[in-house]
Design an enzyme around this catalytic site. Structure first.
Site, short mmCIF file in Angstrom:
data_model
loop_
_atom_site.label_atom_id
_atom_site.label_comp_id
_atom_site.label_asym_id
_atom_site.label_seq_id
_atom_site.Cartn_x
_atom_site.Cartn_y
_atom_site.Cartn_z
N GLU A 77 0.85 -1.20 0.00
CA GLU A 77 0.00 0.00 0.00
C GLU A 77 0.88 1.24 0.00
O GLU A 77 2.01 1.21 0.48
CB GLU A 77 -0.93 -0.05 1.23
N ASP A 78 0.33 2.34 -0.52
CA ASP A 78 1.11 3.58 -0.55
C ASP A 78 1.22 4.21 0.83
O ASP A 78 2.30 4.63 1.24
CB ASP A 78 0.53 4.59 -1.57
N ASP A 83 -3.08 5.99 6.67
CA ASP A 83 -3.41 7.28 7.30
C ASP A 83 -4.21 6.97 8.57
O ASP A 83 -3.63 6.70 9.63
CB ASP A 83 -4.18 8.11 6.27
N ARG A 102 0.99 12.02 -9.02
CA ARG A 102 1.48 10.65 -8.86
C ARG A 102 2.82 10.42 -9.54
O ARG A 102 3.60 9.58 -9.14
CB ARG A 102 0.48 9.65 -9.45
#
Ligand code: IMP
Ligand code: MG
Length: 177
Positions: A102-103, A106, A168
């Site tokens: 995953e990026d 949060d 991106r």
């Protein structure tokens, strides 16, 4: 590297591409050791993870597979609250060693929901590799196993992460001014 404008906001440099490459290489090294002989299946969460997943996966020297799924939980610069279920996971996970890619984590809502879905499919193990975490924003009991960077609770773009679709493609990571 200097400040840039994306839509209505100004972003300033946070982590340069060279530093990112160093950390991704270090994570790949750990994964090469930890998963030797287990043929793990990497599951990248689109869209944000595509660059991190590509860079990480390319540095693996073990037998490994990769697949991508799509989820969405974010609009603009604050969490929208709704996590959509995953689309496109065709693989049989039963008995497989899974590494979710995953990026960013949060609030952790997205990962928390996805982990529940993955665990229902009886994998042999599940770990999480994430490019960024925001520890002070975490609201769900999600623990990542491989973390490239921990950052403060501010909005960032670049290296796969976007602000309303843009940013991106930036090789460096930028933070909202
Ligand atoms: P969470 O469910 O609150 O953990 O949010 C995770 C998702 O929100 C990530 O997969 C990202 O797509 C998006 N997100 C969270 N923080 C940022 C950020 O700072 N920049 C860009 N996208 C973010
Ligand atoms: Mg994402």
């Amino acid at each position: 590297m200097s400040g840039i404008r994306i839509h209505d906001k100004i972003f300033t440099p946070l982590i340069p591409a060279g530093k990112i490459a160093e950390r991704v290489a270090a994570l790949a090294g750990q994964i090469n050791t930890d998963y030797k002989g287990t043929k793990p299946l990497f599951i990248g969460i689109l869209n944000g993870s595509f660059i991190f997943a590509a860079d990480l996966f390319r540095q693996l020297n073990i037998d490994a597979e990769i697949s991508f799924i799509k989820l969405a939980s974010y609009k603009g610069t604050s969490s929208s609250g709704n996590v959509i279920t995953s689309i496109g996971l065709e693989e049989n996970l039963n008995g497989r060693h899974i590494v979710i890619v995953e990026d960013i984590i949060d609030s952790g809502r997205t990962m928390n929901t996805f982990l529940r879905e993955i665990r229902q499919r009886q994998p042999a193990s599940v770990k999480v590799a994430v490019f960024l975490t925001k520890p002070s924003a975490l609201q769900y009991p999600v623990v990542a196993d491989y973390i490239a960077f921990e950052i403060e609770d501010k909005f960032v773009i670049g290296y796969g992460l976007d602000y309303d679709g843009l940013g991106r493609n930036l090789p460096d990571l930028y933070i909202l001014k």
